[in-house]
Every structure is written in structure tokens, then in C-alpha cells.
Design a protein around this motif. Sequence first.
Motif, PDB file in Angstrom:
ATOM      1  N   LYS A  22     -27.890 -10.786 -12.488  1.00  0.00           N
ATOM      2  CA  LYS A  22     -26.782 -11.711 -12.219  1.00  0.00           C
ATOM      3  C   LYS A  22     -25.439 -11.000 -12.361  1.00  0.00           C
ATOM      4  CE  LYS A  22     -28.890 -16.075 -13.644  1.00  0.00           C
ATOM      5  NZ  LYS A  22     -28.818 -17.188 -14.608  1.00  0.00           N
ATOM      6  N   ALA A  25     -24.888  -8.523  -9.492  1.00  0.00           N
ATOM      7  CA  ALA A  25     -24.560  -9.262  -8.268  1.00  0.00           C
ATOM      8  C   ALA A  25     -23.120  -9.774  -8.322  1.00  0.00           C
ATOM      9  CB  ALA A  25     -25.530 -10.425  -8.075  1.00  0.00           C
ATOM     10  N   PHE A  26     -22.688 -10.226  -9.502  1.00  0.00           N
ATOM     11  CA  PHE A  26     -21.304 -10.685  -9.653  1.00  0.00           C
ATOM     12  C   PHE A  26     -20.327  -9.544  -9.390  1.00  0.00           C
ATOM     13  CE2 PHE A  26     -17.599 -10.725 -12.464  1.00  0.00           C
ATOM     14  CZ  PHE A  26     -16.887 -11.748 -11.858  1.00  0.00           C
ATOM     15  N   LYS A  28     -20.723  -6.884  -7.564  1.00  0.00           N
ATOM     16  CA  LYS A  28     -20.694  -6.589  -6.135  1.00  0.00           C
ATOM     17  C   LYS A  28     -19.876  -7.643  -5.388  1.00  0.00           C
ATOM     18  CE  LYS A  28     -24.553  -5.387  -4.126  1.00  0.00           C
ATOM     19  NZ  LYS A  28     -25.982  -5.285  -3.764  1.00  0.00           N
ATOM     20  N   SER A  29     -20.061  -8.907  -5.744  1.00  0.00           N
ATOM     21  CA  SER A  29     -19.317  -9.987  -5.094  1.00  0.00           C
ATOM     22  C   SER A  29     -17.827  -9.882  -5.380  1.00  0.00           C
ATOM     23  CB  SER A  29     -19.828 -11.347  -5.563  1.00  0.00           C
ATOM     24  OG  SER A  29     -21.149 -11.548  -5.159  1.00  0.00           O
ATOM     25  N   THR A  32     -16.333  -7.127  -3.252  1.00  0.00           N
ATOM     26  CA  THR A  32     -16.212  -7.604  -1.872  1.00  0.00           C
ATOM     27  C   THR A  32     -15.045  -8.573  -1.739  1.00  0.00           C
ATOM     28  OG1 THR A  32     -18.595  -7.346  -1.573  1.00  0.00           O
ATOM     29  CG2 THR A  32     -17.446  -8.755   0.015  1.00  0.00           C
ATOM     30  N   TYR A  33     -14.897  -9.470  -2.709  1.00  0.00           N
ATOM     31  CA  TYR A  33     -13.804 -10.444  -2.723  1.00  0.00           C
ATOM     32  C   TYR A  33     -12.452  -9.722  -2.657  1.00  0.00           C
ATOM     33  CZ  TYR A  33     -10.607 -13.908  -4.779  1.00  0.00           C
ATOM     34  OH  TYR A  33      -9.548 -14.740  -5.040  1.00  0.00           O
ATOM     35  N   TRP A  69     -12.534 -18.985  -1.931  1.00  0.00           N
ATOM     36  CA  TRP A  69     -13.532 -17.996  -2.325  1.00  0.00           C
ATOM     37  C   TRP A  69     -13.423 -17.717  -3.819  1.00  0.00           C
ATOM     38  CZ3 TRP A  69     -14.006 -12.819   0.808  1.00  0.00           C
ATOM     39  CH2 TRP A  69     -15.195 -12.176   0.493  1.00  0.00           C
ATOM     40  N   ILE A  73     -16.253 -17.408  -6.783  1.00  0.00           N
ATOM     41  CA  ILE A  73     -16.353 -16.241  -7.667  1.00  0.00           C
ATOM     42  C   ILE A  73     -16.303 -16.680  -9.128  1.00  0.00           C
ATOM     43  CG2 ILE A  73     -15.071 -14.174  -8.446  1.00  0.00           C
ATOM     44  CD1 ILE A  73     -16.630 -13.592  -5.958  1.00  0.00           C
ATOM     45  N   GLN A  76     -19.650 -18.006 -10.057  1.00  0.00           N
ATOM     46  CA  GLN A  76     -20.604 -16.911 -10.196  1.00  0.00           C
ATOM     47  C   GLN A  76     -20.368 -16.164 -11.508  1.00  0.00           C
ATOM     48  OE1 GLN A  76     -20.602 -14.058  -6.999  1.00  0.00           O
ATOM     49  NE2 GLN A  76     -22.590 -13.241  -7.576  1.00  0.00           N
ATOM     50  N   TRP A  77     -19.108 -15.975 -11.888  1.00  0.00           N
ATOM     51  CA  TRP A  77     -18.795 -15.325 -13.162  1.00  0.00           C
ATOM     52  C   TRP A  77     -19.347 -16.150 -14.328  1.00  0.00           C
ATOM     53  CZ3 TRP A  77     -15.798 -17.277 -17.180  1.00  0.00           C
ATOM     54  CH2 TRP A  77     -15.564 -16.393 -18.227  1.00  0.00           C
TER      55      TRP A  77
END
Length: 102
Positions: A22, A25-26, A28-29, A32-33, A69, A73, A76-77
Motif C-alpha cells: 500500500k 503504491a501510494f 508511486k501515485s 505521478t500526481y 486528484w 491522494i 490513498q495516504w
Amino acid sequence: MTDHKNENLSEEDKVLYAIARKRAAFKKSLFTYFVINIFLWCIWLFSGGRQYGMSWNALPWPVWVTLGWGVGIAFQWAGAYLYPRKDTIEDEFQKLKKSEKL
């Protein structure tokens, strides 16, 4: 989804592995953000966006992408760092399993 790497781990290690996934993945996101939002703000800036001013009536269009977005995020955090062990699928499975025994 099960990983073949994950099969030989203890239950505690499997939980820690899931948390690590998790968090990775955060990260990486988040990367990208930032990259995409910088790109969008540069498009706005270099396409004459500054000429319209910065009033509440004329917010730059990248604001909506950044804020929308950003909410995703933030969730997700929270899932990766505040509540990483909460697995609702596993919780529901255990509840169903207990109710079948009754």
C-alpha cells in the motif's frame, strides 16, 4: 490477489507485506500526481493562462484537477499510513464465516 512471494510468509509478515505494498503504491501515485500536475500547470502558464488574472471568478483550470486528484491522494495516504491494517474484505469474510457456524 496473492503473490507467489507471499506464500511462505507468516500471517504477521503477510500483513506487513500488504502494508508495504500500500505504501509503495501510494508513493508511486504521489510521484505521478506531482509530475502530471506540474505538466498541467506549465501548459496553463505557457498558453497565456496568466493573462486572465487570479480572481475567484476566473480560477485557472488546473486547480480543479489538482484539488480533485488531491482528494484521492489524501484518501490513498490515509489507507497506507493511518489505517493500513484495515482490510474490510477480510473482516466481512470472517463475519460470514462466523455466522455460518451458528
